[in-house]
Design an enzyme around this catalytic site. Structure first.
Site, PDB file in Angstrom:
ATOM      1  N   CYS A  39      17.943  84.792 -18.171  1.00  0.00           N
ATOM      2  CA  CYS A  39      18.772  84.591 -16.978  1.00  0.00           C
ATOM      3  C   CYS A  39      19.228  83.143 -16.858  1.00  0.00           C
ATOM      4  CB  CYS A  39      18.045  85.048 -15.724  1.00  0.00           C
ATOM      5  SG  CYS A  39      16.329  84.572 -15.651  1.00  0.00           S
TER       6      CYS A  39
HETATM    7  O1  LIG Z   1      12.337  85.158 -19.991  1.00  0.00           O
HETATM    8  C1  LIG Z   1      13.233  86.011 -20.054  1.00  0.00           C
HETATM    9  O2  LIG Z   1      14.106  86.010 -20.946  1.00  0.00           O
HETATM   10  C2  LIG Z   1      13.256  87.114 -19.021  1.00  0.00           C
HETATM   11  C3  LIG Z   1      13.356  86.591 -17.664  1.00  0.00           C
HETATM   12 SE1  LIG Z   1      15.150  86.164 -17.163  1.00  0.00          SE
END
Ligand SMILES: O=C(O)CC[SeH]
Length: 417
Positions: A360
């Site tokens: 994210c």
């Molecule tokens: O750490 C990640 O990629 C998932 C949470 Se946005």
């Protein structure tokens, strides 16, 4: 034969399982079967509704067993973000219902959290603060352990503190947080707080990155709220929230209003197919956690060994500390060098799918991870970071492919001047 060889030669290796995981075959199968055979409205009294309701009951039982909870303490949600937001809404609403006073200093509920949380915790709490609905204290993690300092959390407690929310394991560093200790020390304060008429301090942990990798037991943790996220443990993109005796021992107020589903805690006609899939994914964890965990640790440790061999004196591990533990599948490392920023290395990889950090935050690829900076890692090292998260099927051969890819990428970048 040539096709098979070509396929192997072009195989890409996915090592971003903390971002998301594929559905396990049996999860996909039960989802298909449920969508085909149990499509009734679970609230309907007829046989089609009863069939769908039974599917949901079985799934709830399986999810509860995975985290050592009672079935009535599991509420299905659309995912981790909804689960986390529901916790903050519930404790703020509860505080205002029972502790709103004329004394403005106690007027607002106070929430304590960490500086390494997922955005669905950090930004949700920040929004409540902006709306004038709560106060927050953000505690930093130690640069020598990657963990929050429990005594510092206790020091930050105020009369109007009503929630401590600390993630069980970080998605970028993999560092496991001392949840047991946090709960234990907070519980010891409660008697004196009760005598002073201060609110109970509830404890929440976002267990998204822990479930399916390490043992998660709500009784052992003594936790009041725990967030479950299906697509991190080979399940569908829905989630669940554990609430200890919801609306009795622990506040729970709905974000949504509508039908009476989930006992009114989470209205909306249930996503029966995905709930069945979440239940199956939970059952797989119940049946195989130790095998999964041992395998991922073996593969992750092989990766770290190969990194040190391939890049002597050039590797900085960004989540590995003598004084803390990590989830077994995660390795965050930096290859040191002026031309080896993570985004540059990533752009040169031909057969490897990894990330710079949280998915994210992937739109911020040129900036160092806020999580690593929050852990006290210097800007230059943080800029060179890569986050690798292995899965249940990752093989040692996959790691060798990735190391070959990394060596070629680094060699190209170092010789491109
Ligand atoms: O750490 C990640 O990629 C998932 C949470 Se946005």
């Amino acid at each position: 034969m040539a096709d098979a060889k070509e396929e192997i030669a072009n195989k890409t290796v996915y090592l971003d399982y903390n971002a998301t995981t594929p559905l396990s075959p049996s999860v996909l199968q039960i989802i298909n079967e449920t969508l085909r055979d149990a499509w009734g409205n679970p609230s309907s009294a007829h046989v089609s509704g009863k069939k769908a309701k039974e599917v949901i009951n079985v799934a709830r039982s399986r999810v509860a067993k995975m985290v050592g909870a009672r079935e009535g303490d599991i509420i299905f949600t659309s995912g981790g973000t909804e689960a986390n937001n529901t916790v903050f809404w519930s404790v703020v609403k509860h505080f205002n219902m029972f502790y709103k006073t004329n004394d403005s200093s106690k007027q607002l509920p106070h929430i304590i959290t960490a500086n390494i949380e997922h955005d669905s915790v950090t930004l949700a709490i920040e929004n409540f603060v902006k709306e004038g609905c709560c106060e927050k204290t953000v505690v930093g993690v130690s640069s020598t352990s990657g963990m929050v300092d429990v005594d510092r959390i206790i020091e930050e407690i105020k009369p109007n503190t009503c929630l401590v929310s600390i993630m069980m394991a970080n998605n970028e560093s993999g560092v496991i947080q001392p949840i047991n200790e946090i709960v234990s020390k907070i519980r010891k304060l409660q008697c004196s707080r009760d005598e002073s008429g201060y609110p109970k301090i509830f404890v929440h942990t976002d267990a998204a990155q822990a479930i399916g990798k390490i043992n998660v037991d709500v009784s052992e943790l003594g936790i009041d709220y725990l967030t479950i996220v299906g697509h991190k443990f080979y399940g569908p993109r829905i989630g669940a929230l554990f609430v200890k005796s919801p609306a009795k021992d622990t506040p729970l107020h709905p974000l949504l209003f509508g039908g009476g589903q989930e006992r009114g805690f989470r209205p909306g006609t249930e996503n029966t197919g995905m709930i069945a899939g979440l239940g199956e994914a939970a059952q797989l964890v119940v049946d195989n956690l130790e095998t999964y965990s041992m395998h991922m640790r073996k593969v992750r440790d092989h990766l770290e060994k190969r990194l040190v061999e391939s890049f002597p004196n050039q590797i900085h591990f960004n989540g590995r500390f003598a004084t803390s533990e990590r989830i077994p599948n995660t390795c965050n490392f930096s290859i040191l060098g002026p031309d080896l920023q993570g985004f540059r290395v990533l752009s040169r990889l031909k057969r490897t799918q990894v990330s710079l950090g949280a998915a994210c935050h992937s739109d911020q690829q040129f900036a160092p991870s806020r999580i690593l900076l929050a852990m006290g890692i210097g800007n230059e090292i943080a800029c060179n970071a890569l986050r690798v998260s292995v899965g249940r099927e990752t093989s040692l051969n996959d790691i060798d492919i990735v190391l070959d890819d990394l060596q070629q990428a680094v060699s190209h970048l170092q010789n491109s001047h």
